[in-house]
Design an enzyme around this catalytic site. Sequence first.
Site, PDB file in Angstrom:
ATOM      1  N   SER A  17      -7.972 -16.050 -17.327  1.00  0.00           N
ATOM      2  CA  SER A  17      -7.001 -15.539 -18.283  1.00  0.00           C
ATOM      3  C   SER A  17      -6.566 -16.688 -19.202  1.00  0.00           C
ATOM      4  O   SER A  17      -7.401 -17.286 -19.864  1.00  0.00           O
ATOM      5  CB  SER A  17      -5.825 -14.912 -17.534  1.00  0.00           C
ATOM      6  OG  SER A  17      -5.001 -14.176 -18.398  1.00  0.00           O
ATOM      7  N   HIS A  65      -8.320  -6.572 -15.583  1.00  0.00           N
ATOM      8  CA  HIS A  65      -7.997  -7.985 -15.746  1.00  0.00           C
ATOM      9  C   HIS A  65      -7.849  -8.684 -14.401  1.00  0.00           C
ATOM     10  O   HIS A  65      -8.348  -9.780 -14.214  1.00  0.00           O
ATOM     11  CB  HIS A  65      -6.722  -8.133 -16.562  1.00  0.00           C
ATOM     12  CG  HIS A  65      -6.422  -9.547 -16.952  1.00  0.00           C
ATOM     13  ND1 HIS A  65      -7.196 -10.249 -17.853  1.00  0.00           N
ATOM     14  CD2 HIS A  65      -5.446 -10.402 -16.556  1.00  0.00           C
ATOM     15  CE1 HIS A  65      -6.701 -11.473 -18.005  1.00  0.00           C
ATOM     16  NE2 HIS A  65      -5.645 -11.582 -17.228  1.00  0.00           N
TER      17      HIS A  65
END
Length: 520
Positions: free
Chosen positions: A373, A493
Amino acid sequence: MLDVSQRHDLPDHLPRGLYQSISWKKDGSGFYYSLGRRGLGRRIYFHALGTDAESDPEIFGTGYQSENGIFPEASADGNYLLAIVTWGWLKIELHLQDLREKNAPFVPLIAGIDAKFYPQFAGDYLIVQTDWEASNGRILRIDLREPVREKWREIVPEAADAIRSFAVIGNKVFVNYLHNATARIAIFSLDGESLGQAPLPADGTAGIYGRYGRDESILYFGSYTTPYSIYRYNSSTGKSDLWYRDAVPFDSENFAMRQVWYSSKDGTRVPMFIVHRKGLALDGNRPTVLYGYGGFSASLTPEFNYGAAWWIEQGGVYAVPNLRGGGEFGEAWHRAGMLEKKQNVFDDFIAAAEWLIANRYTNPEKLAISGGSNGGLLVGAVMTQRADLMRAVYCWHPDLDMVRFHNYTKNNNPPALFEYGNPADPGQFKFIYAYSPYERVKPGTKYPAMLLTSGDADTRVPPAQARKMTARMQAATASGLPILLYYDTQAGHAGFKPISKVLEDLCIEWSFLAWQLGIE
Protein backbone atom coordinates in the site's frame (compact mmCIF):
# COMPACT_ATOMS: atom_id res chain seq x y z
CA MET A 1 -28.99 -10.40 9.47
CA LEU A 2 -29.08 -12.77 12.47
CA ASP A 3 -30.87 -12.48 15.81
CA VAL A 4 -28.19 -14.01 18.04
CA SER A 5 -30.44 -14.25 21.11
CA GLN A 6 -33.13 -16.26 19.28
CA ARG A 7 -30.70 -17.86 16.79
CA HIS A 8 -32.70 -17.22 13.65
CA ASP A 9 -32.36 -15.09 10.54
CA LEU A 10 -34.14 -11.76 10.30
CA PRO A 11 -35.78 -10.59 7.06
CA ASP A 12 -33.74 -7.36 7.07
CA HIS A 13 -31.28 -7.06 4.21
CA LEU A 14 -28.89 -4.26 3.33
CA PRO A 15 -27.94 -4.01 -0.36
CA ARG A 16 -24.33 -4.30 -1.38
CA GLY A 17 -22.28 -1.24 -0.55
CA LEU A 18 -19.32 0.14 1.35
CA TYR A 19 -20.60 0.08 4.94
CA GLN A 20 -18.68 1.08 8.05
CA SER A 21 -19.15 1.74 11.75
CA ILE A 22 -22.54 0.28 12.67
CA SER A 23 -23.82 1.52 16.05
CA TRP A 24 -26.97 0.08 17.67
CA LYS A 25 -29.71 1.90 19.55
CA LYS A 26 -29.85 0.93 23.21
CA ASP A 27 -33.23 -0.80 22.86
CA GLY A 28 -32.06 -2.89 19.88
CA SER A 29 -34.83 -1.58 17.63
CA GLY A 30 -32.41 -0.47 14.95
CA PHE A 31 -28.95 0.81 14.19
CA TYR A 32 -27.06 3.71 12.68
CA TYR A 33 -24.59 3.01 9.91
CA SER A 34 -22.20 4.75 7.55
CA LEU A 35 -22.59 4.10 3.83
CA GLY A 36 -20.52 5.49 0.97
CA ARG A 37 -22.34 6.25 -2.25
CA ARG A 38 -20.56 7.11 -5.48
CA GLY A 39 -20.75 10.80 -6.20
CA LEU A 40 -22.12 11.63 -2.73
CA GLY A 41 -19.45 10.39 -0.36
CA ARG A 42 -20.35 9.02 3.07
CA ARG A 43 -23.58 9.59 4.94
CA ILE A 44 -25.09 8.28 8.19
CA TYR A 45 -28.39 6.40 7.87
CA PHE A 46 -30.73 4.76 10.36
CA HIS A 47 -32.23 1.32 9.82
CA ALA A 48 -35.25 0.29 11.90
CA LEU A 49 -35.49 -3.50 12.18
CA GLY A 50 -38.29 -4.94 10.06
CA THR A 51 -38.31 -2.13 7.50
CA ASP A 52 -37.10 -1.90 3.91
CA ALA A 53 -33.48 -0.70 3.91
CA GLU A 54 -34.08 1.17 0.65
CA SER A 55 -36.16 3.68 2.61
CA ASP A 56 -33.63 4.19 5.44
CA PRO A 57 -33.48 7.91 6.19
CA GLU A 58 -30.25 9.86 5.90
CA ILE A 59 -29.64 11.56 9.24
CA PHE A 60 -26.26 13.22 8.76
CA GLY A 61 -23.71 14.09 6.11
CA THR A 62 -25.23 16.46 3.56
CA GLY A 63 -22.67 18.98 2.40
CA TYR A 64 -19.57 16.91 3.06
CA GLN A 65 -17.39 15.64 0.22
CA SER A 66 -16.12 12.22 -0.91
CA GLU A 67 -12.80 12.77 0.89
CA ASN A 68 -14.60 12.94 4.26
CA GLY A 69 -15.09 9.86 6.39
CA ILE A 70 -18.35 10.00 8.39
CA PHE A 71 -19.14 7.53 11.18
CA PRO A 72 -21.85 7.16 13.88
CA GLU A 73 -21.28 6.37 17.56
CA ALA A 74 -24.22 5.96 19.94
CA SER A 75 -23.71 6.12 23.71
CA ALA A 76 -24.38 2.91 25.67
CA ASP A 77 -27.02 4.67 27.79
CA GLY A 78 -28.96 5.64 24.67
CA ASN A 79 -28.81 9.36 25.38
CA TYR A 80 -26.43 10.64 22.70
CA LEU A 81 -25.35 10.07 19.12
CA LEU A 82 -22.08 11.34 17.70
CA ALA A 83 -21.37 11.95 14.03
CA ILE A 84 -17.62 11.73 13.56
CA VAL A 85 -16.25 13.46 10.45
CA THR A 86 -12.66 12.88 9.31
CA TRP A 87 -10.34 14.61 6.85
CA GLY A 88 -7.89 11.80 6.17
CA TRP A 89 -5.57 11.35 9.13
CA LEU A 90 -5.26 15.07 9.83
CA LYS A 91 -8.51 16.41 11.24
CA ILE A 92 -11.67 15.17 12.99
CA GLU A 93 -14.92 16.98 13.78
CA LEU A 94 -17.57 15.81 16.24
CA HIS A 95 -21.30 16.62 15.97
CA LEU A 96 -23.72 15.70 18.77
CA GLN A 97 -27.40 14.76 18.78
CA ASP A 98 -29.41 14.43 22.01
CA LEU A 99 -31.50 11.29 21.48
CA ARG A 100 -33.72 12.09 24.47
CA GLU A 101 -35.27 14.93 22.50
CA LYS A 102 -37.52 14.03 19.58
CA ASN A 103 -36.11 15.23 16.25
CA ALA A 104 -33.25 17.03 17.98
CA PRO A 105 -30.76 18.41 15.45
CA PHE A 106 -27.07 17.62 15.32
CA VAL A 107 -25.07 20.46 16.83
CA PRO A 108 -21.33 20.99 16.31
CA LEU A 109 -19.47 19.83 19.41
CA ILE A 110 -15.94 20.15 18.01
CA ALA A 111 -15.55 21.93 14.69
CA GLY A 112 -13.24 24.45 13.10
CA ILE A 113 -10.12 23.11 14.83
CA ASP A 114 -7.29 21.72 12.70
CA ALA A 115 -6.62 18.66 14.86
CA LYS A 116 -7.82 15.11 15.56
CA PHE A 117 -10.33 14.24 18.28
CA TYR A 118 -11.00 10.57 19.20
CA PRO A 119 -14.04 10.23 21.51
CA GLN A 120 -15.41 7.71 24.03
CA PHE A 121 -18.55 8.13 26.11
CA ALA A 122 -18.52 7.99 29.91
CA GLY A 123 -22.09 8.69 30.96
CA ASP A 124 -22.73 12.40 30.51
CA TYR A 125 -19.05 12.98 29.80
CA LEU A 126 -17.11 12.57 26.59
CA ILE A 127 -13.48 11.58 27.03
CA VAL A 128 -11.43 12.73 24.04
CA GLN A 129 -7.90 12.03 22.85
CA THR A 130 -6.56 14.92 20.77
CA ASP A 131 -3.39 16.36 19.27
CA TRP A 132 -4.88 19.88 19.48
CA GLU A 133 -2.08 22.03 20.91
CA ALA A 134 -0.28 18.79 21.81
CA SER A 135 1.66 16.97 19.08
CA ASN A 136 2.11 13.88 21.28
CA GLY A 137 -1.53 13.91 22.36
CA ARG A 138 -3.49 14.64 25.52
CA ILE A 139 -6.85 13.63 27.01
CA LEU A 140 -9.77 16.02 27.56
CA ARG A 141 -13.06 15.60 29.43
CA ILE A 142 -16.17 17.31 28.07
CA ASP A 143 -19.39 17.57 30.08
CA LEU A 144 -22.11 16.99 27.48
CA ARG A 145 -24.62 18.85 29.63
CA GLU A 146 -22.50 22.00 29.23
CA PRO A 147 -20.11 21.29 26.34
CA VAL A 148 -18.84 24.79 25.61
CA ARG A 149 -15.10 24.93 24.95
CA GLU A 150 -14.43 27.08 28.02
CA LYS A 151 -15.63 24.18 30.19
CA TRP A 152 -13.45 21.48 28.61
CA ARG A 153 -11.03 20.01 31.13
CA GLU A 154 -7.62 18.47 30.44
CA ILE A 155 -7.28 15.32 32.55
CA VAL A 156 -4.13 13.81 30.98
CA PRO A 157 -1.57 16.37 29.77
CA GLU A 158 0.87 15.90 26.90
CA ALA A 159 3.92 13.81 27.81
CA ALA A 160 7.27 12.94 26.25
CA ASP A 161 5.75 9.73 24.84
CA ALA A 162 3.04 9.88 22.17
CA ILE A 163 -0.45 8.58 22.92
CA ARG A 164 -1.47 5.81 20.55
CA SER A 165 -4.97 5.13 21.92
CA PHE A 166 -7.03 5.10 25.08
CA ALA A 167 -9.98 3.28 26.66
CA VAL A 168 -12.53 4.16 29.32
CA ILE A 169 -13.01 1.01 31.45
CA GLY A 170 -14.97 0.90 34.69
CA ASN A 171 -14.41 4.38 36.06
CA LYS A 172 -10.82 4.76 34.83
CA VAL A 173 -8.99 5.95 31.74
CA PHE A 174 -6.31 3.63 30.29
CA VAL A 175 -3.85 5.49 28.08
CA ASN A 176 -1.72 3.49 25.64
CA TYR A 177 1.56 5.37 25.18
CA LEU A 178 4.33 4.60 22.72
CA HIS A 179 7.73 4.69 24.38
CA ASN A 180 10.27 4.41 21.56
CA ALA A 181 7.63 2.51 19.54
CA THR A 182 6.73 0.01 22.28
CA ALA A 183 3.58 0.00 24.40
CA ARG A 184 3.18 1.40 27.91
CA ILE A 185 -0.33 1.54 29.41
CA ALA A 186 -0.86 4.16 32.12
CA ILE A 187 -4.00 4.40 34.26
CA PHE A 188 -5.80 7.58 35.35
CA SER A 189 -9.01 8.42 37.15
CA LEU A 190 -11.72 10.34 35.31
CA ASP A 191 -10.41 13.40 37.16
CA GLY A 192 -6.87 12.83 35.89
CA GLU A 193 -5.27 11.31 38.99
CA SER A 194 -2.38 8.98 38.11
CA LEU A 195 -3.17 5.41 39.20
CA GLY A 196 -0.08 3.52 37.97
CA GLN A 197 0.33 1.22 35.00
CA ALA A 198 -1.16 -1.97 33.60
CA PRO A 199 1.49 -4.73 33.64
CA LEU A 200 2.88 -5.94 30.30
CA PRO A 201 5.07 -9.04 29.77
CA ALA A 202 7.84 -7.26 27.83
CA ASP A 203 8.48 -4.66 25.14
CA GLY A 204 5.98 -5.09 22.35
CA THR A 205 2.54 -4.12 21.10
CA ALA A 206 -0.41 -3.93 23.49
CA GLY A 207 -3.93 -2.60 23.68
CA ILE A 208 -6.83 -2.71 26.07
CA TYR A 209 -10.58 -2.70 25.45
CA GLY A 210 -13.56 -2.44 27.77
CA ARG A 211 -16.59 -0.37 28.67
CA TYR A 212 -17.40 2.50 30.95
CA GLY A 213 -19.03 1.19 34.12
CA ARG A 214 -17.75 -2.38 33.68
CA ASP A 215 -14.55 -3.62 35.31
CA GLU A 216 -13.79 -6.58 33.05
CA SER A 217 -11.66 -5.81 30.02
CA ILE A 218 -9.50 -7.46 27.38
CA LEU A 219 -5.77 -6.72 27.18
CA TYR A 220 -3.78 -8.04 24.23
CA PHE A 221 -0.01 -8.32 23.78
CA GLY A 222 2.47 -9.53 21.21
CA SER A 223 5.96 -8.89 19.88
CA TYR A 224 8.19 -10.10 17.08
CA THR A 225 9.18 -13.04 19.31
CA THR A 226 5.94 -13.50 21.32
CA PRO A 227 2.78 -14.86 19.66
CA TYR A 228 -0.44 -12.89 20.01
CA SER A 229 -1.86 -13.25 23.52
CA ILE A 230 -5.11 -12.12 25.18
CA TYR A 231 -5.53 -11.47 28.91
CA ARG A 232 -8.67 -10.93 30.98
CA TYR A 233 -7.94 -7.83 33.01
CA ASN A 234 -9.97 -6.46 35.91
CA SER A 235 -9.73 -2.69 35.95
CA SER A 236 -10.74 -2.49 39.61
CA THR A 237 -8.35 -5.07 41.10
CA GLY A 238 -5.59 -5.01 38.47
CA LYS A 239 -5.72 -8.81 38.22
CA SER A 240 -4.67 -10.22 34.86
CA ASP A 241 -5.14 -13.81 33.60
CA LEU A 242 -3.99 -15.30 30.31
CA TRP A 243 -7.11 -16.27 28.38
CA TYR A 244 -5.73 -17.13 24.94
CA ARG A 245 -2.43 -17.41 23.07
CA ASP A 246 -1.90 -18.32 19.44
CA ALA A 247 -0.73 -21.93 19.29
CA VAL A 248 2.35 -21.28 17.16
CA PRO A 249 5.17 -23.86 17.04
CA PHE A 250 7.78 -21.18 17.65
CA ASP A 251 10.43 -21.29 20.39
CA SER A 252 10.65 -17.66 21.51
CA GLU A 253 13.65 -18.37 23.74
CA ASN A 254 15.88 -18.97 20.73
CA PHE A 255 15.35 -15.53 19.20
CA ALA A 256 16.19 -11.95 20.09
CA MET A 257 14.65 -8.56 19.32
CA ARG A 258 16.77 -5.45 19.70
CA GLN A 259 16.28 -1.79 18.90
CA VAL A 260 19.01 0.34 17.33
CA TRP A 261 19.13 4.02 16.37
CA TYR A 262 20.70 5.40 13.21
CA SER A 263 21.02 8.77 11.49
CA SER A 264 19.01 9.60 8.38
CA LYS A 265 20.27 11.80 5.56
CA ASP A 266 19.38 15.06 7.35
CA GLY A 267 20.72 13.87 10.71
CA THR A 268 17.34 12.85 12.19
CA ARG A 269 17.68 9.91 14.58
CA VAL A 270 15.46 6.98 13.59
CA PRO A 271 14.89 3.74 15.57
CA MET A 272 14.81 0.27 14.03
CA PHE A 273 13.84 -3.14 15.41
CA ILE A 274 16.04 -6.09 14.37
CA VAL A 275 14.99 -9.70 14.97
CA HIS A 276 17.13 -12.84 14.51
CA ARG A 277 18.41 -15.99 16.17
CA LYS A 278 20.34 -15.49 19.37
CA GLY A 279 24.10 -15.62 18.89
CA LEU A 280 23.89 -14.58 15.24
CA ALA A 281 27.34 -14.04 13.74
CA LEU A 282 27.59 -10.66 12.02
CA ASP A 283 29.47 -11.77 8.92
CA GLY A 284 27.84 -9.36 6.47
CA ASN A 285 26.15 -12.20 4.62
CA ARG A 286 22.80 -12.76 6.33
CA PRO A 287 19.64 -12.88 4.18
CA THR A 288 17.80 -9.81 5.45
CA VAL A 289 14.31 -8.45 4.86
CA LEU A 290 13.81 -4.74 5.57
CA TYR A 291 10.13 -3.88 5.98
CA GLY A 292 8.65 -0.38 6.15
CA TYR A 293 5.57 1.80 5.81
CA GLY A 294 6.06 5.44 6.85
CA GLY A 295 2.76 7.18 6.31
CA PHE A 296 -0.77 8.06 7.41
CA SER A 297 0.33 8.31 11.06
CA ALA A 298 0.47 4.48 11.25
CA SER A 299 2.79 3.17 13.96
CA LEU A 300 4.84 0.02 13.34
CA THR A 301 5.20 -1.60 16.75
CA PRO A 302 6.54 -5.11 17.49
CA GLU A 303 3.86 -7.65 16.57
CA PHE A 304 4.15 -11.35 15.86
CA ASN A 305 4.50 -11.93 12.13
CA TYR A 306 4.19 -15.53 10.90
CA GLY A 307 6.23 -14.99 7.76
CA ALA A 308 8.98 -13.16 9.64
CA ALA A 309 9.02 -15.90 12.29
CA TRP A 310 9.64 -18.51 9.59
CA TRP A 311 12.32 -16.28 8.05
CA ILE A 312 14.35 -15.91 11.24
CA GLU A 313 13.99 -19.65 11.92
CA GLN A 314 15.85 -20.18 8.63
CA GLY A 315 18.70 -17.98 9.84
CA GLY A 316 17.52 -14.75 8.25
CA VAL A 317 17.26 -11.26 9.72
CA TYR A 318 14.06 -9.21 9.85
CA ALA A 319 14.33 -5.44 10.34
CA VAL A 320 11.63 -2.76 10.76
CA PRO A 321 12.53 0.96 11.04
CA ASN A 322 10.07 3.51 12.45
CA LEU A 323 10.15 5.96 9.57
CA ARG A 324 8.88 9.51 9.55
CA GLY A 325 5.32 9.69 8.31
CA GLY A 326 4.28 7.23 11.03
CA GLY A 327 2.76 8.10 14.38
CA GLU A 328 5.37 6.59 16.69
CA PHE A 329 6.50 10.00 17.96
CA GLY A 330 3.32 12.02 17.59
CA GLU A 331 1.82 14.23 14.93
CA ALA A 332 5.05 16.15 14.30
CA TRP A 333 6.72 12.84 13.26
CA HIS A 334 3.80 12.13 10.93
CA ARG A 335 3.88 15.56 9.27
CA ALA A 336 7.64 15.30 8.79
CA GLY A 337 6.95 12.54 6.24
CA MET A 338 3.96 13.75 4.22
CA LEU A 339 3.24 16.10 1.32
CA GLU A 340 6.40 18.03 0.33
CA LYS A 341 8.37 16.16 3.04
CA LYS A 342 7.62 12.67 1.70
CA GLN A 343 11.23 12.24 0.55
CA ASN A 344 12.21 12.12 4.24
CA VAL A 345 10.49 8.73 4.46
CA PHE A 346 12.52 7.32 1.58
CA ASP A 347 15.73 8.79 3.01
CA ASP A 348 15.00 7.16 6.39
CA PHE A 349 14.52 3.76 4.71
CA ILE A 350 17.65 4.10 2.59
CA ALA A 351 19.64 5.00 5.70
CA ALA A 352 18.27 1.88 7.45
CA ALA A 353 19.52 -0.32 4.59
CA GLU A 354 22.90 1.38 4.66
CA TRP A 355 23.14 0.88 8.44
CA LEU A 356 22.42 -2.86 8.14
CA ILE A 357 25.14 -3.19 5.50
CA ALA A 358 27.69 -1.04 7.36
CA ASN A 359 27.11 -3.00 10.59
CA ARG A 360 27.69 -6.33 8.83
CA TYR A 361 24.23 -7.80 9.09
CA THR A 362 23.98 -8.17 5.33
CA ASN A 363 25.14 -6.90 1.93
CA PRO A 364 23.28 -5.68 -1.18
CA GLU A 365 23.14 -9.19 -2.66
CA LYS A 366 21.50 -10.51 0.51
CA LEU A 367 19.08 -7.64 1.20
CA ALA A 368 15.40 -7.45 0.23
CA ILE A 369 12.96 -4.63 0.91
CA SER A 370 9.25 -5.17 1.46
CA GLY A 371 6.16 -3.00 1.80
CA GLY A 372 2.53 -2.72 0.80
CA SER A 373 0.00 0.00 0.00
CA ASN A 374 1.75 3.20 1.13
CA GLY A 375 4.65 0.86 1.92
CA GLY A 376 4.51 -0.27 -1.71
CA LEU A 377 5.11 3.34 -2.70
CA LEU A 378 7.99 3.37 -0.22
CA VAL A 379 9.82 0.37 -1.68
CA GLY A 380 9.04 1.47 -5.25
CA ALA A 381 10.57 4.88 -4.62
CA VAL A 382 13.61 3.48 -2.81
CA MET A 383 14.21 0.93 -5.58
CA THR A 384 14.17 3.60 -8.29
CA GLN A 385 16.43 5.89 -6.26
CA ARG A 386 18.92 3.29 -4.97
CA ALA A 387 18.70 0.13 -7.08
CA ASP A 388 22.24 -0.72 -5.95
CA LEU A 389 21.19 -1.31 -2.33
CA MET A 390 19.11 -4.46 -2.65
CA ARG A 391 18.75 -7.77 -4.48
CA ALA A 392 14.95 -8.10 -4.29
CA VAL A 393 11.76 -6.09 -3.77
CA TYR A 394 8.37 -7.33 -2.62
CA CYS A 395 5.77 -4.67 -3.41
CA TRP A 396 2.10 -5.38 -2.73
CA HIS A 397 -1.01 -3.37 -3.66
CA PRO A 398 1.15 -0.31 -4.27
CA ASP A 399 0.71 3.32 -5.20
CA LEU A 400 3.41 3.85 -7.86
CA ASP A 401 2.25 6.20 -10.62
CA MET A 402 1.82 9.11 -8.26
CA VAL A 403 1.07 11.78 -10.85
CA ARG A 404 -2.04 9.82 -11.90
CA PHE A 405 -2.97 7.76 -8.82
CA HIS A 406 -6.08 9.87 -8.14
CA ASN A 407 -7.45 9.39 -11.66
CA TYR A 408 -7.35 5.61 -12.17
CA THR A 409 -10.63 5.01 -10.35
CA LYS A 410 -13.12 7.76 -9.65
CA ASN A 411 -13.32 8.58 -5.93
CA ASN A 412 -10.60 6.00 -5.18
CA ASN A 413 -9.18 6.64 -1.70
CA PRO A 414 -9.71 10.42 -1.62
CA PRO A 415 -8.13 10.73 1.88
CA ALA A 416 -4.76 9.92 0.27
CA LEU A 417 -4.86 13.38 -1.27
CA PHE A 418 -4.35 14.82 2.22
CA GLU A 419 -1.25 12.65 2.73
CA TYR A 420 0.44 12.73 -0.70
CA GLY A 421 -1.00 15.91 -2.13
CA ASN A 422 -3.02 16.40 -5.30
CA PRO A 423 -1.07 16.13 -8.57
CA ALA A 424 -3.75 18.28 -10.22
CA ASP A 425 -2.44 21.16 -8.10
CA PRO A 426 0.59 22.63 -9.95
CA GLY A 427 2.31 23.49 -6.67
CA GLN A 428 1.98 19.94 -5.35
CA PHE A 429 2.63 18.25 -8.69
CA LYS A 430 6.29 19.31 -8.54
CA PHE A 431 7.22 17.44 -5.35
CA ILE A 432 5.03 14.43 -6.23
CA TYR A 433 6.64 14.07 -9.66
CA ALA A 434 10.11 14.27 -8.10
CA TYR A 435 9.71 10.89 -6.37
CA SER A 436 6.94 9.11 -8.32
CA PRO A 437 8.38 5.59 -8.89
CA TYR A 438 6.74 4.98 -12.28
CA GLU A 439 8.16 8.22 -13.68
CA ARG A 440 11.63 7.48 -12.23
CA VAL A 441 12.19 4.13 -13.99
CA LYS A 442 15.21 4.45 -16.32
CA PRO A 443 15.80 2.04 -19.22
CA GLY A 444 19.07 0.13 -19.02
CA THR A 445 19.31 0.19 -15.22
CA LYS A 446 20.23 -2.99 -13.38
CA TYR A 447 17.16 -3.24 -11.18
CA PRO A 448 16.72 -5.84 -8.44
CA ALA A 449 14.31 -8.75 -8.76
CA MET A 450 10.77 -7.62 -8.07
CA LEU A 451 7.46 -9.24 -7.17
CA LEU A 452 4.40 -6.99 -7.38
CA THR A 453 0.96 -8.11 -6.22
CA SER A 454 -2.52 -6.63 -6.67
CA GLY A 455 -6.07 -7.60 -7.60
CA ASP A 456 -9.16 -6.42 -9.42
CA ALA A 457 -11.17 -5.88 -6.23
CA ASP A 458 -8.74 -3.38 -4.70
CA THR A 459 -10.87 -0.30 -4.02
CA ARG A 460 -8.13 1.45 -2.01
CA VAL A 461 -5.21 1.53 -4.45
CA PRO A 462 -5.94 1.29 -8.19
CA PRO A 463 -4.60 -2.13 -9.35
CA ALA A 464 -3.66 -0.67 -12.73
CA GLN A 465 -0.62 0.84 -11.03
CA ALA A 466 0.95 -2.55 -10.31
CA ARG A 467 0.20 -3.76 -13.85
CA LYS A 468 1.74 -0.67 -15.45
CA MET A 469 4.81 -0.76 -13.22
CA THR A 470 5.43 -4.43 -13.99
CA ALA A 471 5.37 -3.79 -17.74
CA ARG A 472 7.63 -0.76 -17.48
CA MET A 473 10.13 -2.53 -15.22
CA GLN A 474 10.26 -5.60 -17.46
CA ALA A 475 11.03 -3.37 -20.44
CA ALA A 476 13.61 -1.23 -18.59
CA THR A 477 15.71 -3.55 -16.43
CA ALA A 478 19.15 -4.67 -17.57
CA SER A 479 19.94 -6.96 -14.62
CA GLY A 480 18.40 -10.14 -15.99
CA LEU A 481 16.61 -10.64 -12.69
CA PRO A 482 12.89 -11.47 -12.76
CA ILE A 483 10.17 -8.82 -12.63
CA LEU A 484 6.97 -10.65 -11.69
CA LEU A 485 3.31 -9.75 -11.17
CA TYR A 486 1.07 -11.90 -8.99
CA TYR A 487 -2.44 -10.74 -9.85
CA ASP A 488 -5.60 -12.12 -8.24
CA THR A 489 -8.79 -11.18 -10.06
CA GLN A 490 -10.81 -11.60 -6.82
CA ALA A 491 -8.45 -10.01 -4.28
CA GLY A 492 -9.12 -6.71 -2.54
CA HIS A 493 -6.67 -4.40 -0.83
CA ALA A 494 -6.15 -6.34 2.40
CA GLY A 495 -7.80 -8.77 4.77
CA PHE A 496 -11.03 -10.79 4.57
CA LYS A 497 -9.51 -13.80 2.85
CA PRO A 498 -10.04 -17.49 3.66
CA ILE A 499 -7.16 -19.01 5.61
CA SER A 500 -6.19 -21.13 2.61
CA LYS A 501 -5.71 -17.96 0.55
CA VAL A 502 -3.77 -16.25 3.34
CA LEU A 503 -1.39 -19.20 3.48
CA GLU A 504 -1.02 -19.28 -0.30
CA ASP A 505 -0.12 -15.58 -0.39
CA LEU A 506 2.39 -15.97 2.46
CA CYS A 507 4.04 -18.90 0.69
CA ILE A 508 4.39 -16.94 -2.56
CA GLU A 509 5.81 -13.87 -0.79
CA TRP A 510 8.39 -15.65 1.36
CA SER A 511 9.29 -18.22 -1.31
CA PHE A 512 10.16 -15.37 -3.67
CA LEU A 513 12.35 -13.69 -1.04
CA ALA A 514 14.03 -16.98 -0.10
CA TRP A 515 14.68 -17.77 -3.78
CA GLN A 516 16.33 -14.42 -4.41
CA LEU A 517 18.38 -14.29 -1.18
CA GLY A 518 19.55 -17.88 -1.26
CA ILE A 519 17.53 -19.59 1.48
CA GLU A 520 16.62 -23.12 0.46
